[in-house]
Design a protein around this motif. Structure first.
Motif, short mmCIF file in Angstrom:
data_model
loop_
_atom_site.label_atom_id
_atom_site.label_comp_id
_atom_site.label_asym_id
_atom_site.label_seq_id
_atom_site.Cartn_x
_atom_site.Cartn_y
_atom_site.Cartn_z
N CYS A 1 2.84 18.29 3.30
CA CYS A 1 1.52 17.47 3.58
C CYS A 1 1.21 17.41 5.05
CB CYS A 1 1.50 16.27 2.82
SG CYS A 1 1.41 16.34 0.96
N GLY A 2 0.00 17.31 5.39
CA GLY A 2 -0.16 16.76 6.78
C GLY A 2 0.10 15.47 7.11
N LYS A 3 -0.71 14.84 7.97
CA LYS A 3 -0.69 13.43 8.27
C LYS A 3 -1.06 12.53 7.12
CE LYS A 3 -3.96 12.11 11.11
NZ LYS A 3 -4.41 10.94 11.82
N TRP B 1 8.61 11.88 2.97
CA TRP B 1 7.14 11.18 3.26
C TRP B 1 6.36 12.33 3.69
CZ3 TRP B 1 6.93 6.77 1.53
CH2 TRP B 1 7.82 5.77 1.63
N TYR B 2 6.68 13.60 4.12
CA TYR B 2 5.57 14.66 4.35
C TYR B 2 5.59 15.85 3.50
CZ TYR B 2 5.39 11.88 8.36
OH TYR B 2 5.04 10.74 9.47
N ARG B 3 6.09 15.48 2.14
CA ARG B 3 6.24 16.35 1.28
C ARG B 3 5.35 16.29 -0.13
NH1 ARG B 3 11.81 19.11 0.82
NH2 ARG B 3 11.34 19.36 3.00
N VAL C 1 0.78 -1.23 -0.11
CA VAL C 1 -0.23 -0.13 0.00
C VAL C 1 0.94 1.20 -0.07
CG1 VAL C 1 -1.67 1.44 1.24
CG2 VAL C 1 -1.74 -1.21 1.21
N PRO C 2 0.82 2.04 -1.14
CA PRO C 2 1.56 3.08 -1.16
C PRO C 2 1.11 4.27 -0.04
CG PRO C 2 -0.07 3.38 -3.06
CD PRO C 2 -0.10 2.09 -1.99
N ALA C 3 2.30 5.20 0.25
CA ALA C 3 1.89 6.46 1.15
C ALA C 3 0.81 7.30 0.65
CB ALA C 3 2.83 6.87 1.61
N ARG C 4 -0.13 7.90 1.55
CA ARG C 4 -0.98 8.76 1.02
C ARG C 4 -1.31 9.92 1.84
NH1 ARG C 4 -5.56 5.70 -1.64
NH2 ARG C 4 -4.67 4.61 -0.20
N ALA C 5 -1.09 11.03 1.52
CA ALA C 5 -1.46 12.23 2.32
C ALA C 5 -2.21 13.46 1.56
CB ALA C 5 0.09 13.00 2.76
#
Ligand SMILES: [Zn+2]
Length: 127
Positions: A97-99, A87-89, A67-71
């Motif tokens: 990006c947020g959480k 991971w947060y950009r 499952v890929p990361a999603r934000a």
């Protein structure tokens, strides 16, 4: 070993879900594994094979779907898929990006079971 204890808990989950169906043989466990779960798929598959040896899941295959990361990116106003190492950009605009709403998943999507009386393979959701 981290993956081995995860393998054991997956087996326990499946066994608990199938306690009232002792005839069914489990042929496959379909697992959703987030890229940020910290679990190594190859290692988990290896541990699963060992851990199932003396359980009713013996011979079952562990099928891992990554499952890929999603934000959510507020600038692009939609869900994006951040990737390593940011991971947060947002990969589109570079904004922060947020959480993360996905990417840490570790859950059984379904199991495939064989009914020896009917010799059919069923796919059962495990919820
Ligand atoms: Zn963006």
């Amino acid at each position: 070993m981290h993956e081995l204890s995860i393998a054991h808990s997956l087996i326990e989950t499946v066994e608990a879900a199938l306690t009232d169906k002792p005839d069914l043989r489990v042929t496959a466990v379909n697992l959703q594994l987030g890229v940020l779960s910290g679990v190594e798929a190859d290692s988990l598959r290896f541990c699963f094979d060992i851990a199932t040896a003396d359980t009713r899941l013996v011979g079952a295959k562990l099928v891992i779907e990554t499952v890929p990361a999603r934000a959510f990116c507020p600038v692009c106003d939609r869900d994006v898929s951040p990737a390593a190492p940011h991971w947060y950009r947002c990969p589109e605009c570079g904004g922060s990006c947020g959480k993360l709403s996905a990417g840490r998943d570790l859950q059984i999507a379904s199991v495939e079971v064989l009914d020896p009386n009917e010799e059919t393979i069923d796919e059962a959701p495990l919820a």
